[in-house]
Write an enzyme that holds these catalytic residues in place. Sequence first.
Site, short mmCIF file in Angstrom:
data_model
loop_
_atom_site.label_atom_id
_atom_site.label_comp_id
_atom_site.label_asym_id
_atom_site.label_seq_id
_atom_site.Cartn_x
_atom_site.Cartn_y
_atom_site.Cartn_z
N TYR A 1 4.59 4.02 22.58
CA TYR A 1 4.44 4.71 21.30
C TYR A 1 4.53 6.22 21.57
O TYR A 1 3.70 6.77 22.29
CB TYR A 1 3.08 4.33 20.73
CG TYR A 1 2.79 4.76 19.32
CD1 TYR A 1 2.92 3.85 18.27
CD2 TYR A 1 2.35 6.04 19.02
CE1 TYR A 1 2.62 4.22 16.97
CE2 TYR A 1 2.05 6.41 17.72
CZ TYR A 1 2.19 5.50 16.71
OH TYR A 1 1.89 5.86 15.41
N GLU B 1 10.89 -7.30 4.49
CA GLU B 1 10.82 -6.06 3.71
C GLU B 1 11.20 -6.26 2.24
O GLU B 1 11.92 -5.44 1.66
CB GLU B 1 11.66 -4.96 4.38
CG GLU B 1 11.16 -4.64 5.79
CD GLU B 1 11.84 -3.44 6.44
OE1 GLU B 1 12.45 -2.63 5.74
OE2 GLU B 1 11.75 -3.34 7.69
N GLY C 1 0.82 -1.21 0.00
CA GLY C 1 0.00 0.00 0.00
C GLY C 1 0.85 1.26 0.00
O GLY C 1 0.34 2.37 -0.12
N ARG D 1 -0.98 14.72 10.32
CA ARG D 1 0.42 15.02 9.99
C ARG D 1 0.53 15.95 8.78
O ARG D 1 1.34 16.86 8.74
CB ARG D 1 1.19 13.74 9.67
CG ARG D 1 1.47 12.88 10.86
CD ARG D 1 2.32 11.71 10.48
NE ARG D 1 1.92 11.15 9.20
CZ ARG D 1 2.67 10.37 8.45
NH1 ARG D 1 3.88 10.08 8.83
NH2 ARG D 1 2.23 9.90 7.31
C1 LIG Z 1 -0.17 7.06 9.73
C2 LIG Z 1 0.42 5.70 9.82
C3 LIG Z 1 -0.01 4.84 10.81
C4 LIG Z 1 0.55 3.56 10.91
N1 LIG Z 1 0.10 2.71 11.87
C5 LIG Z 1 0.61 1.46 11.96
C6 LIG Z 1 0.14 0.55 12.96
O1 LIG Z 1 -0.76 0.86 13.75
N2 LIG Z 1 0.71 -0.67 12.99
C7 LIG Z 1 1.66 -1.06 12.11
O2 LIG Z 1 2.11 -2.19 12.18
N3 LIG Z 1 2.13 -0.21 11.18
C8 LIG Z 1 1.62 1.02 11.07
N4 LIG Z 1 2.09 1.88 10.11
C9 LIG Z 1 3.17 1.45 9.22
C10 LIG Z 1 2.72 0.73 7.92
O3 LIG Z 1 1.36 0.92 7.67
C11 LIG Z 1 3.05 -0.74 8.03
O4 LIG Z 1 4.45 -0.86 7.99
C12 LIG Z 1 2.43 -1.63 6.96
O5 LIG Z 1 2.58 -2.96 7.36
C13 LIG Z 1 3.00 -1.44 5.57
O6 LIG Z 1 2.17 -2.15 4.67
P1 LIG Z 1 2.06 -1.70 3.15
O7 LIG Z 1 1.18 -2.67 2.45
O8 LIG Z 1 1.69 -0.29 3.04
O9 LIG Z 1 3.56 -1.95 2.68
P2 LIG Z 1 4.52 -0.99 1.81
O10 LIG Z 1 4.71 0.29 2.49
O11 LIG Z 1 4.08 -0.97 0.40
O12 LIG Z 1 5.87 -1.84 1.90
C14 LIG Z 1 6.55 -1.98 3.11
C15 LIG Z 1 7.72 -2.96 2.93
O13 LIG Z 1 7.21 -4.27 2.70
C16 LIG Z 1 7.63 -4.76 1.43
N5 LIG Z 1 6.49 -5.46 0.85
C17 LIG Z 1 5.23 -4.98 0.67
N6 LIG Z 1 4.46 -5.92 0.12
C18 LIG Z 1 5.24 -7.02 -0.06
C19 LIG Z 1 5.03 -8.30 -0.61
N7 LIG Z 1 3.86 -8.69 -1.08
N8 LIG Z 1 6.07 -9.17 -0.65
C20 LIG Z 1 7.28 -8.82 -0.16
N9 LIG Z 1 7.55 -7.61 0.36
C21 LIG Z 1 6.53 -6.73 0.41
C22 LIG Z 1 8.06 -3.53 0.64
O14 LIG Z 1 9.03 -3.84 -0.33
C23 LIG Z 1 8.61 -2.65 1.75
O15 LIG Z 1 9.91 -3.04 2.04
C24 LIG Z 1 1.55 3.16 9.99
C25 LIG Z 1 1.95 4.04 8.98
C26 LIG Z 1 1.39 5.30 8.89
C27 LIG Z 1 1.84 6.23 7.82
#
Ligand SMILES: Cc1cc2nc3c(=O)[nH]c(=O)nc-3n(C[C@H](O)[C@H](O)[C@H](O)COP(=O)(O)OP(=O)(O)OC[C@H]3O[C@@H](n4cnc5c(N)ncnc54)[C@H](O)[C@@H]3O)c2cc1C
Length: 589
Positions: free
Chosen positions: A476, A269, A139, A415
């Site tokens: 946090y 990651e 995402g 933010r």
């Molecule tokens: C406002 C805000 C609030 C947040 N709150 C939380 C929270 O409450 N809890 C929490 O855990 N995190 C939180 N996060 C952090 C973030 O949402 C997490 O890290 C989330 O798990 C990332 O998922 P994503 O799908 O967006 O991954 P991305 O941001 O797209 O990718 C993250 C990493 O994972 C890898 N990746 C993604 N998909 C795959 C796949 N299919 N196979 C292999 N590697 C992959 C990417 O290469 C990258 O290294 C927050 C972030 C923000 C901005």
Amino acid sequence: MTDVKHMKWWGWGVDGVGFHYEDKPGFAPFVKYAVGLDLLIAQRASEPDFSDLKVGKSNASPAFAKALAAAVGADYVTTDDMVRVIHTYGKSIRDLMRIRGNIIERMPDIVVYPADEAEVQKVVDAAVAANAVVIPFGGGSNIGGSLEPLPEEKRTIVSLDLGRLHKVIAIDTDSGLARIQAGAQGPDLEEQLNKQGWTIGHFPDSFTHSTVGGWVATRSSGMQSDKYGDIADIARGLRVVRPGGMLVLRPLPSTSSGPSVREMILGSEGRLGVITEVTVQVHRTPEKRNIFAYFFPNWKTGIAAMQAISESDAAPSITRISDSRETGFTLATSKERHGFSKFTAETVLPRLMKSKGWNLDDICLSFIGYEGGESHAKLQKKIVDKIVKDHGGMGVGEGPGILYDQKKFDTPYLRDFLLDMGAAGDVSETAAPWSKLVGVHEAAYRAAQGAFDQIGIKGWIMSHMSHSYHSGACLYFTFAFVFDKDPIGEYNVVKNAIQQAFVDNDATISHHHGVGLEHSPWLEQDISAEGVKIMTGLFTSNDPKNNFNPGKILPRPATAKQAPAKAPVKAPAKKAPAKKAPVKKASTT
Ligand SMILES: Cc1cc2nc3c(=O)[nH]c(=O)nc-3n(C[C@H](O)[C@H](O)[C@H](O)COP(=O)(O)OP(=O)(O)OC[C@H]3O[C@@H](n4cnc5c(N)ncnc54)[C@H](O)[C@@H]3O)c2cc1C
């Protein structure tokens, strides 16, 4: 072209939704008190304009683009500038500052959207054959610097977007297991599960814009983790595309087949391949789900109560307590109250607290969540109520809990609003044993204050405890300050000081945001030099040419270009709002 939805290129969420504070009379005075920013006179920066951005040219060769098109279809391969920018960063404050400050040192050259696992395999094989870099994209919500390409990368960079893999494939109702495609975002997968009476129980604050593959790849944790576990507990089976073949881990309740390969993928990651499918534990949607609010006279008593709750038979789904500063923020920024509710909150409650000898500056607000059958939820609450009473706390009912629950996914918009107004607001989170929590909390506060003093600004820090375990919990921290000439440099001073305070006080570098580039400088202090050696061996032996998301997690060599400590970014121009799209009002708690 693809119908995969992305967040705004310059901020959180979707276009037309933003934070506003007109219905929160305490918000502007609070911001002035906390960071010295007068919202009533500050001018809001205009919305960033894409045409101002300097976007580097794609270096993907026509032959390589053709090979990718052969894998996924020409409609699902693009070198479009906007799409490449969207796939460059996550959503950390540094990411947002850089994108607003026109700092993009390196971006993906080409973005592909495979439709299924077979197409992911073709993309990976074509990329590795061409010695290109593959960065999986879920995402794009991470805040660990987990996505950004390394500035010095000369090879072609492919951003592999999983957005078209978004289905719940099947539910094994006998076992409570669901097979979910890795690109499914929170609301999408939860809706598909809910339709059949199930829930994943994983609700990070970023739920609305993050994917199950991303959760696994960053070792995410959701706000109901006390009941459902972190993603490390929830994800049982995995399918991962690797060069030339699949890693298949069947969903097992437990296994003793050597060191856990499942655990190696968790938090990797994107460095060990592309996760295409996750089999997760699912639960029947609970009959009852309540969040109740409690007050405690001070932080230490509140933490002791949280520990007692976590050790009790209550097993609530949420155990969360804000320290006195965050409590002050929550109370000051809630919506305007009227009538009886205003009288109760502003007159009756403070009087009651004072009559108990409480200092109102020290009070801490807690939310405890109960889930399950009606009688079970009732019993849980009865046990918690007694513990709260034994620790000198008091319950204030379900009203604030309902508000907290309704508004939990709106907070990220704050933010962007603060950045528009010239202030940075960000977070650092950690976990530590119960015996260390209060010390870590104090140390992080001292470190943040030292950093604010060092850069000569009035800063703010506040904290809550959430995600309880048998032996400890997550802390946090949210910090904010009005930036001056060097927003990223100033941010780094504060963030680095807090991170260092964590490792110096027996806490980890991150409980649930992962490592990326943001936290890798502290990895060795967290897991020791031998730990780094084992991890280095894992990545180099499985990815000898460094094709998969290079540079993330492991500390970068001293010669490498680390995240800019003093980036030449200017504060966003303080112009009056330009012709802006009307902002749909989103509220915060
Ligand atoms: C406002 C805000 C609030 C947040 N709150 C939380 C929270 O409450 N809890 C929490 O855990 N995190 C939180 N996060 C952090 C973030 O949402 C997490 O890290 C989330 O798990 C990332 O998922 P994503 O799908 O967006 O991954 P991305 O941001 O797209 O990718 C993250 C990493 O994972 C890898 N990746 C993604 N998909 C795959 C796949 N299919 N196979 C292999 N590697 C992959 C990417 O290469 C990258 O290294 C927050 C972030 C923000 C901005």
